[in-house]
Design an enzyme around this catalytic site. Structure first.
Site, PDB file in Angstrom:
ATOM      1  N   HIS A  89       0.791  -1.227   0.000  1.00  0.00           N
ATOM      2  CA  HIS A  89       0.000   0.000   0.000  1.00  0.00           C
ATOM      3  C   HIS A  89       0.819   1.269   0.000  1.00  0.00           C
ATOM      4  CE1 HIS A  89      -4.171  -1.443   0.599  1.00  0.00           C
ATOM      5  NE2 HIS A  89      -3.584  -2.495   1.142  1.00  0.00           N
ATOM      6  N   LYS A 141      -9.565  13.537   3.611  1.00  0.00           N
ATOM      7  CA  LYS A 141      -8.611  12.428   3.702  1.00  0.00           C
ATOM      8  C   LYS A 141      -7.777  12.661   4.941  1.00  0.00           C
ATOM      9  CE  LYS A 141      -7.272  13.651  -0.481  1.00  0.00           C
ATOM     10  NZ  LYS A 141      -7.273  12.359  -1.156  1.00  0.00           N
ATOM     11  N   ARG A 142      -7.012  11.646   5.376  1.00  0.00           N
ATOM     12  CA  ARG A 142      -6.123  11.859   6.508  1.00  0.00           C
ATOM     13  C   ARG A 142      -5.222  13.061   6.248  1.00  0.00           C
ATOM     14  NH1 ARG A 142      -5.929   7.797  10.561  1.00  0.00           N
ATOM     15  NH2 ARG A 142      -4.342   9.163  11.441  1.00  0.00           N
ATOM     16  N   LYS A 155      -0.105  14.343   1.233  1.00  0.00           N
ATOM     17  CA  LYS A 155      -1.389  14.619   0.595  1.00  0.00           C
ATOM     18  C   LYS A 155      -1.569  16.110   0.309  1.00  0.00           C
ATOM     19  CE  LYS A 155      -3.730  10.584   2.651  1.00  0.00           C
ATOM     20  NZ  LYS A 155      -4.450   9.895   1.557  1.00  0.00           N
ATOM     21  N   THR A 166      -8.786   6.393  -2.848  1.00  0.00           N
ATOM     22  CA  THR A 166     -10.118   5.900  -3.195  1.00  0.00           C
ATOM     23  C   THR A 166     -11.157   7.002  -3.072  1.00  0.00           C
ATOM     24  OG1 THR A 166     -10.274   5.026  -0.941  1.00  0.00           O
ATOM     25  CG2 THR A 166      -9.784   3.444  -2.704  1.00  0.00           C
ATOM     26  N   LYS A 186     -14.701   7.854  -5.214  1.00  0.00           N
ATOM     27  CA  LYS A 186     -16.023   8.131  -4.634  1.00  0.00           C
ATOM     28  C   LYS A 186     -16.548   9.481  -5.109  1.00  0.00           C
ATOM     29  CE  LYS A 186     -14.248   6.059  -0.368  1.00  0.00           C
ATOM     30  NZ  LYS A 186     -13.639   6.469   0.918  1.00  0.00           N
TER      31      LYS A 186
HETATM   32  C1  LIG Z   1     -12.408   6.614   1.323  1.00  0.00           C
HETATM   33  C2  LIG Z   1     -12.012   7.031   2.681  1.00  0.00           C
HETATM   34  C3  LIG Z   1     -10.673   7.336   2.958  1.00  0.00           C
HETATM   35  C4  LIG Z   1      -9.579   7.290   1.906  1.00  0.00           C
HETATM   36  O1  LIG Z   1      -9.423   8.586   1.351  1.00  0.00           O
HETATM   37  P1  LIG Z   1      -8.187   8.944   0.409  1.00  0.00           P
HETATM   38  O2  LIG Z   1      -8.474  10.327  -0.052  1.00  0.00           O
HETATM   39  O3  LIG Z   1      -8.188   7.972  -0.703  1.00  0.00           O
HETATM   40  O4  LIG Z   1      -6.970   8.873   1.263  1.00  0.00           O
HETATM   41  C5  LIG Z   1     -10.349   7.716   4.245  1.00  0.00           C
HETATM   42  N1  LIG Z   1     -11.286   7.805   5.212  1.00  0.00           N
HETATM   43  C6  LIG Z   1     -12.577   7.553   4.963  1.00  0.00           C
HETATM   44  C7  LIG Z   1     -13.574   7.693   6.067  1.00  0.00           C
HETATM   45  C8  LIG Z   1     -12.985   7.152   3.699  1.00  0.00           C
HETATM   46  O5  LIG Z   1     -14.280   6.871   3.480  1.00  0.00           O
END
Ligand SMILES: *Cc1c(COP(=O)(O)O)cnc(C)c1O
Length: 828
Positions: free
Chosen positions: A369, A560-561, A566, A668, A672
């Site tokens: 990952h 995101k985190r 990022k 991901t 979404k």
């Molecule tokens: C999809 C998702 C992530 C992943 O987000 P990235 O932008 O791809 O790092 C993190 N936390 C939650 C709650 C998510 O639903």
């Protein structure tokens, strides 16, 4: 006396899915399971009655599914993951079983609103972010495709911490998600396995002169199973997620009891039960804590004993284990499974090394990952050997045999041996878990095409040369049931009205939407859906944060985190640039924007926490400056989790995916958001590359350095100060941050951020990408003004997201890694 049960004489009435049957079940469950009178029942009592009613209907299908796997002796997939970020499951269960409408009707007859009840369910937040959410999407897809897939992990008593923002700073609160019980799970007190730690290894010879190894004087903890049903989408399949909870072993306490030290015995009980107490809240960094290694071994050992003993009951040779069992390692966190399976086969079942090793390699596969060095797991040899002495021996033997093979192929190349060794001998000796997982698996996969290619040229370059067929790509996906059907009922309805609902199990069907992009009436429909979702989010923001946002403004979302790679900071640099332009050009009529952030920082990650404070301080200045004239608003939504994601994503216009090229393995949230009609502004990183390929480069905003250019900067000695001095707007922005413009009460508060971006080298190249990002954001504004063109691209994006269903991802794992035949996507 042993009782025998004749299963043929045992039958239950199938539970009805019609409103009358459900109403009866609700009343029964409220009375007999919750123990409440309808006149005094609270909403939580009703929630519990409802979830029992739903669970009852899952159980029959669950047992039927398990029975059929058993009868067909199907090959099973075990998804080993330290994290499952599930979120709430009520609506998902109702939707997947297919009786949502009937439930709503029955509830109404009791004067109840399902919207009120669903809010009472806590998120099952047993994960940090993308990696844990991927595991949850995979469980949904395996069940929906009908693959015998089992989730294996830990039942943390405390999941991901709850984030509150106090005075603009993150404050962590414990996530006591089990406080009111968990009506979805089944405790299995009889499914109990001992897990050993510490002690030492004694070698002795058997009667035939073979050396046997005995792990002695170990401390024992018991692992108890909790099962949660995982329903597939309207296909009758219900799979299982088995999470392990630590219980004190009776033997372990006995010695204190015998000494009459009752209190000490109970104290020790607490110690061992602490194992499954809490999820480590660190994402993409390794903390190297002893308890974490013990958590990993704990669930891996319990799961493997469970799998092996079940297999052994029905098969008389382990030769066929890889034909009946596939184990997927979600990152290196469960990679201790490699020496643990070897230990079981060697020490418990007395197989020879070569046979055991062949079985092990053919059973495991490993998903990588991350390429970032600080995230690659290593354990100090001394700690590892103390906790798991026998495993260290086995790892030495694996390494010895492996390096001998390498040496035969590349004689004399000592540096190669040093680089490929499972033991890192530079400095303090360490076990490299990625090398262990790689060597112990028949397939190793990356999670997006660019990430997989980079694996071959960076961290695994030597391994790829040695095992050229081992690394393969499995681009991530997300489940359309949760991330479109449930997240966005308005959009789903519009899509259904045009192309039907086959997309729910075959997302490539969305391609049929392409012609709608050129139809003004359709564009208006999609626009109205987006607007309604923005109005809804605006009202949630008003309700929870007391901030007014204009639903006609462009909703620019980065969720995101919080992590340097990022680049939330790059987003802030744009916000401040925009703010300055508005202030300095009083008649400019910029596109009004609402910039929305959400994300948690690891509690020990000081810079990430400072970034949260900066976002909130910048928001405070901008949101209260009358000179902004409604053109800019900044909102940090607290406690980003699956439930908040479901509120935010359908309302997004713009999706920020701006990591430094080469750092985000896949992402991901990019999938979404695009699936819900947000346009992406992003770098050529992770799955953005494939999203760009699918939607076409005219329908996405790509900017910035690519991976080769990033590598060039690093090689040629990157000078962030040159960018600072070379761009007066950038300089002004950085000066404001570092001179206390946003923190007048503490002017030096954000100096560490300034230093990070300049003196300390700006490792993630924000300044190098600043210019390109700002001008790309201008292009976003221009397009947003052209309402019809924006809507057209929105529809094109949705229509071309079919590839990013986790159903597609799982089909690929099944055929290319697990060797499981499936019926293919559920079409027509
Ligand atoms: C999809 C998702 C992530 C992943 O987000 P990235 O932008 O791809 O790092 C993190 N936390 C939650 C709650 C998510 O639903």
């Amino acid at each position: 006396m042993k009782k025998t049960t004749k299963t043929t004489s045992f039958s239950t009435e199938p539970l009805g899915l019609d409103a009358i049957a459900i109403k009866q079940s609700l009343a029964n469950r409220l009375t007999f399971s919750v123990g409440k009178d309808p006149r005094t029942a609270t909403d939580r009592d009703w929630f519990n009655a409802l979830s029992y009613t739903v669970r009852d209907r899952l159980i029959e299908r669950w047992m039927e599914t398990m029975r059929s796997y058993y009868q067909e002796d199907s090959k099973r997939v075990y998804y080993f993951s330290l994290e499952f970020l599930i979120g709430r499951v009520l609506i998902n269960s109702l939707n997947n079983v297919g009786f949502y409408d009937e439930c709503v009707k029955s509830l109404e007859e009791f004067g109840l609103d399902i919207e009120d009840l669903r809010e009472l369910e806590p998120d099952a937040a047993l994960g940090n972010g993308g990696l844990g959410r991927l595991a949850a999407c995979f469980l949904d897809s395996m069940a929906s495709i009908g693959i015998p897939g089992y989730g294996c992990g830990i039942r943390y008593e405390y999941g991901m911490f709850h984030q509150r923002i106090e005075d603009g700073r993150q404050v962590e609160h414990p996530d006591n998600w089990l406080r009111y019980g968990n009506s979805w799970e089944f405790p299995r007190p009889e499914v109990l396995f001992p897990v050993s730690f510490y002690g030492h290894v004694v070698d002795y010879k058997d009667s035939k002169g073979n050396t046997l190894h005995h792990w002695e004087d170990a401390e024992e903890v018991m692992a108890m199973a909790y099962d949660t049903p995982v329903p597939g989408y309207r296909n009758g399949t219900v799979n299982n997620m088995r999470l392990w909870s630590a219980k004190a072993s009776r033997d372990f306490n006995l010695k204190y009891f015998n000494e009459g030290n009752y209190i000490k015995a109970v104290e020790d009980k607490n110690d061992s039960e602490n194992l499954s107490k809490v999820l480590y809240p660190d994402d993409s960094t390794e903390m190297g804590r002893e308890l974490r290694l013990k958590q990993q071994y704990f669930f891996v050992s319990a799961s493997l004993q469970d799998i092996i003993f079940r297999f052994h009951k029905h098969h008389n040779s382990f030769d066929t284990l890889p034909d009946k069992v596939a184990i997927q390692l979600n990152d290196t966190h469960p990679s201790i499974a490699v020496p643990e399976l070897m230990r079981l086969l060697l020490d418990t079942y007395h197989l020879g090394w070569n046979k055991a090793w062949s079985i092990t390699q053919r059973t495991f596969s490993y998903t990588n990952h991350t390429l970032m060095p600080e995230a690659l797991e290593t354990w100090p040899l001394s700690m590892f050997g103390t906790i798991l002495p026998r495993h260290l021996q086995i790892i030495y033997e694996i390494n010895h045999r492996f390096l001998k093979d390498v040496m035969h192929q590349h004689p004399g190349d000592c540096d190669l041996l040093r680089r490929m060794s499972i033991i890192d001998e530079t400095g303090e000796k360490k076990v490299r878990m990625a090398h262990l997982a790689f060597v112990g698996s028949h397939k190793v996969n990356g999670v997006a095409r660019i990430h997989t290619e980079l694996m071959k040229t960076t961290i695994f370059v030597d391994f790829h040369r040695f095992f050229p067929d081992r690394i393969i790509n499995m681009t991530n996906g997300v489940t359309p049931r949760l991330w479109l059907q449930q997240a966005n009922p308005l959009l789903s309805k519009v899509i259904n009205s045009h192309i039907g609902d086959k997309w729910v199990t075959d997302l490539t069907q969305l391609k049929k939407l392409i012609p709608l992009a050129d139809n003004a009436k359709c564009r208006k429909q999609f626009r109205e859906v987006k607007h309604a979702n923005k109005v809804r989010l605006a009202s949630l923001i008003k309700q929870h944060m007391d901030i007014e946002v204009n639903p006609h403004s462009l909703f620019d979302v980065q969720i995101k985190r919080i992590h340097e790679y990022k680049r939330q900071l790059l987003n802030i640099l744009h916000i401040i640039t925009r703010y300055n332009r508005i202030r300095h050009n009083p008649d400019s009529d910029m596109v009004p924007r609402t910039i929305i952030f959400g994300g948690k920082a690891a509690p020990g990650y000081a810079l990430a926490k400072l970034i949260i404070k900066l976002i909130n301080d910048v928001a405070d200045i901008i949101n209260n400056d009358p000179a902004v004239r409604g053109l800019l608003k900044v909102v940090f939504i607290p406690n980003y989790d699956v439930s908040t994601a479901l509120d935010i994503i359908p309302a997004a216009d713009l999706s920020e995916q701006i990591s430094t090229a080469g750092t985000e393995a896949s992402g991901t949230s990019n999938m979404k958001l695009a699936l819900n009609g947000a346009l992406t502004i992003g770098t050529m990183d992770g799955a953005n590359v494939e999203i760009c390929e699918e939607v076409g480069k005219d329908n996405i905003f790509i900017f910035g350095l690519n991976t080769e250019e990033v590598a060039e900067r690093y090689n040629q000695g990157y000078q962030p100060w040159d960018y600072y001095h070379g761009n007066h707007e950038l300089k002004a922005v950085l000066d404001m941050i570092s001179n206390g413009f946003f923190s007048p009460e503490e002017p030096s508060r954000f100096r560490p951020i300034m230093d990070n971006l300049t003196t300390h080298g700006d490792h993630y190249l924000l300044l190098a990408d600043y210019d390109a990002y700002i001008s790309c954001q201008q292009n976003v504004d221009v397009l947003y003004r052209d309402t019809d063109e924006w809507s057209r691209k929105t529809i094109i994006n949705i229509a071309n997201m079919g590839k990013f269903s986790s159903d597609r991802t799982i089909q690929q794992y099944a055929s290319e890694i697990w060797g499981i035949k499936t019926a293919g996507p559920q079409k027509g």
